[in-house]
Design a protein around this motif. Sequence first.
Motif, PDB file in Angstrom:
ATOM      1  N   GLU A   9       0.811  -1.212   0.000  1.00 25.67           N
ATOM      2  CA  GLU A   9       0.000   0.000   0.000  1.00 25.67           C
ATOM      3  C   GLU A   9       0.843   1.261   0.000  1.00 25.67           C
ATOM      4  O   GLU A   9       0.362   2.350  -0.291  1.00 25.67           O
ATOM      5  CB  GLU A   9      -0.959   0.008   1.188  1.00 25.67           C
ATOM      6  N   GLN A  10       2.122   1.128   0.345  1.00 26.98           N
ATOM      7  CA  GLN A  10       3.012   2.288   0.337  1.00 26.98           C
ATOM      8  C   GLN A  10       3.911   2.309  -0.889  1.00 26.98           C
ATOM      9  O   GLN A  10       4.806   3.142  -0.995  1.00 26.98           O
ATOM     10  CB  GLN A  10       3.862   2.305   1.608  1.00 26.98           C
ATOM     11  N   TRP A  12       3.690   2.713  -4.937  1.00 28.23           N
ATOM     12  CA  TRP A  12       2.862   3.057  -6.087  1.00 28.23           C
ATOM     13  C   TRP A  12       3.743   3.104  -7.326  1.00 28.23           C
ATOM     14  O   TRP A  12       4.833   3.689  -7.297  1.00 28.23           O
ATOM     15  CB  TRP A  12       2.185   4.410  -5.905  1.00 28.23           C
ATOM     16  N   LEU A  29       3.439  12.183  -4.802  1.00 32.11           N
ATOM     17  CA  LEU A  29       3.494  10.913  -4.079  1.00 32.11           C
ATOM     18  C   LEU A  29       4.673  10.882  -3.116  1.00 32.11           C
ATOM     19  O   LEU A  29       4.552  10.429  -1.972  1.00 32.11           O
ATOM     20  CB  LEU A  29       3.594   9.750  -5.072  1.00 32.11           C
ATOM     21  N   ILE A  34       4.999   8.253   0.028  1.00 35.08           N
ATOM     22  CA  ILE A  34       4.773   7.009  -0.703  1.00 35.08           C
ATOM     23  C   ILE A  34       6.018   6.647  -1.507  1.00 35.08           C
ATOM     24  O   ILE A  34       6.657   7.517  -2.103  1.00 35.08           O
ATOM     25  CB  ILE A  34       3.552   7.153  -1.636  1.00 35.08           C
ATOM     26  N   LEU A 217      -4.288  10.931  -5.758  1.00 35.44           N
ATOM     27  CA  LEU A 217      -3.847  10.384  -4.478  1.00 35.44           C
ATOM     28  C   LEU A 217      -5.042   9.907  -3.652  1.00 35.44           C
ATOM     29  O   LEU A 217      -5.008   8.817  -3.058  1.00 35.44           O
ATOM     30  CB  LEU A 217      -3.061  11.456  -3.716  1.00 35.44           C
ATOM     31  N   ALA A 218      -6.122  10.690  -3.640  1.00 35.22           N
ATOM     32  CA  ALA A 218      -7.323  10.304  -2.888  1.00 35.22           C
ATOM     33  C   ALA A 218      -7.958   9.046  -3.465  1.00 35.22           C
ATOM     34  O   ALA A 218      -8.417   8.165  -2.726  1.00 35.22           O
ATOM     35  CB  ALA A 218      -8.328  11.460  -2.893  1.00 35.22           C
ATOM     36  N   ARG A 221      -5.849   5.962  -2.568  1.00 32.75           N
ATOM     37  CA  ARG A 221      -5.912   5.605  -1.149  1.00 32.75           C
ATOM     38  C   ARG A 221      -7.290   5.110  -0.721  1.00 32.75           C
ATOM     39  O   ARG A 221      -7.410   4.476   0.333  1.00 32.75           O
ATOM     40  CB  ARG A 221      -5.539   6.828  -0.307  1.00 32.75           C
ATOM     41  N   HIS A 222      -8.313   5.393  -1.512  1.00 30.02           N
ATOM     42  CA  HIS A 222      -9.675   5.033  -1.122  1.00 30.02           C
ATOM     43  C   HIS A 222      -9.803   3.515  -0.996  1.00 30.02           C
ATOM     44  O   HIS A 222      -9.489   2.766  -1.928  1.00 30.02           O
ATOM     45  CB  HIS A 222     -10.667   5.551  -2.163  1.00 30.02           C
ATOM     46  N   GLN A 223     -10.285   3.065   0.165  1.00 28.94           N
ATOM     47  CA  GLN A 223     -10.366   1.628   0.424  1.00 28.94           C
ATOM     48  C   GLN A 223     -11.676   1.002  -0.050  1.00 28.94           C
ATOM     49  O   GLN A 223     -11.767  -0.212  -0.183  1.00 28.94           O
ATOM     50  CB  GLN A 223     -10.186   1.365   1.924  1.00 28.94           C
ATOM     51  N   ASN A 303     -14.238  13.716  -1.591  1.00 26.48           N
ATOM     52  CA  ASN A 303     -12.863  13.666  -2.090  1.00 26.48           C
ATOM     53  C   ASN A 303     -12.567  14.780  -3.101  1.00 26.48           C
ATOM     54  O   ASN A 303     -11.797  14.585  -4.045  1.00 26.48           O
ATOM     55  CB  ASN A 303     -12.602  12.310  -2.738  1.00 26.48           C
TER      56      ASN A 303
END
Length: 321
Positions: A9-10, A12, A29, A34, A217-218, A221-223, A303
């Motif tokens: 997850e870190q 990209w 990033l 990241i 970026l949002a 990161r959105h799960q 977002n």
Amino acid sequence: MNSIPSPPEQVWAVLGATGFIGSALEKALHDAGITVRCLKAPRLSARSTDAAGILAEAEGLTTERAALAQALSGAGVLINAAGLATPSDGDSAELRGANALLPVLVAGAADDAGVRRFIHLSSASVQGHRPFLDESTYTQPFSAYSRSKALGELTLAARTPGPCSVVAIRATSVQGAARKTTASLVRIAASPLASVAGRGDAPSPVSSVDALTSFVLAVGRHQGEVPPIILQPWEGATVSSVLRAAGGRSPLRLPSWLCRGTLKAGYAVSSLLGERLHGPLRRVEMMWFGQRQEPGWAEATGNVPAPRVEQVLRGARSAHA
């Protein structure tokens, strides 16, 4: 001593990190802490002009897909900022390869590598002269470039879904101090050619690279689930405010009927010339009339990035003074 690898997850991956948007994404990033893995996109040519043909061509690129999958190993998010941004050029196998074949090839490699989310940067130009932009599958491309980007979206939608979440972000008219189109906008906005149709209060989809990178970026990161097509949010600009910020002066107001007649005649001539003038005419159309944006995923999920477009345009004006 061997270094401990970063969690997926870190990590990209960015395709096309040397371009205008790609380089801005790489910096954003890094600033967010990241780990960025910059990948070179393969140069592809596509003979096909439809989604089925593009998918068939992608199936034959097994070596390229395996190489990409290997390069993506351990990454959690992949961003495709590669492609050919040539709004004024004609159709070509290279244009379709970069903007339609590459995205579906990369999506397959992301599936193979266990990437969680693949973000493909598309273009709002796929909806063409429509009065408003939205997140529907409706497209109305008007040039070779916009047709190639629309074909990329269509091909991604037609592929057999894999485990990777695939989302296409329709970027609007993205501006930044380092972009040639922004320098051109500044010159026009400061000249007697700066003009708007009617009152000049029509919403403009001109946006900032800062807001786009924040939005990407949002999304990454959105799960939760993200729709397959989302639109870069509106930054609140109007056709007049864009020209004032970029040129430091109020634009001339022209009768709307005159602007529409001029554009209609211009597009007719351009069609006779193989759409050679479609790109410049579209920029004039956007300067005069803008284009409304419908609220979408960003607004519904909170977002929406902070608007930066007028600040970016004022900075570009100062840089080119």
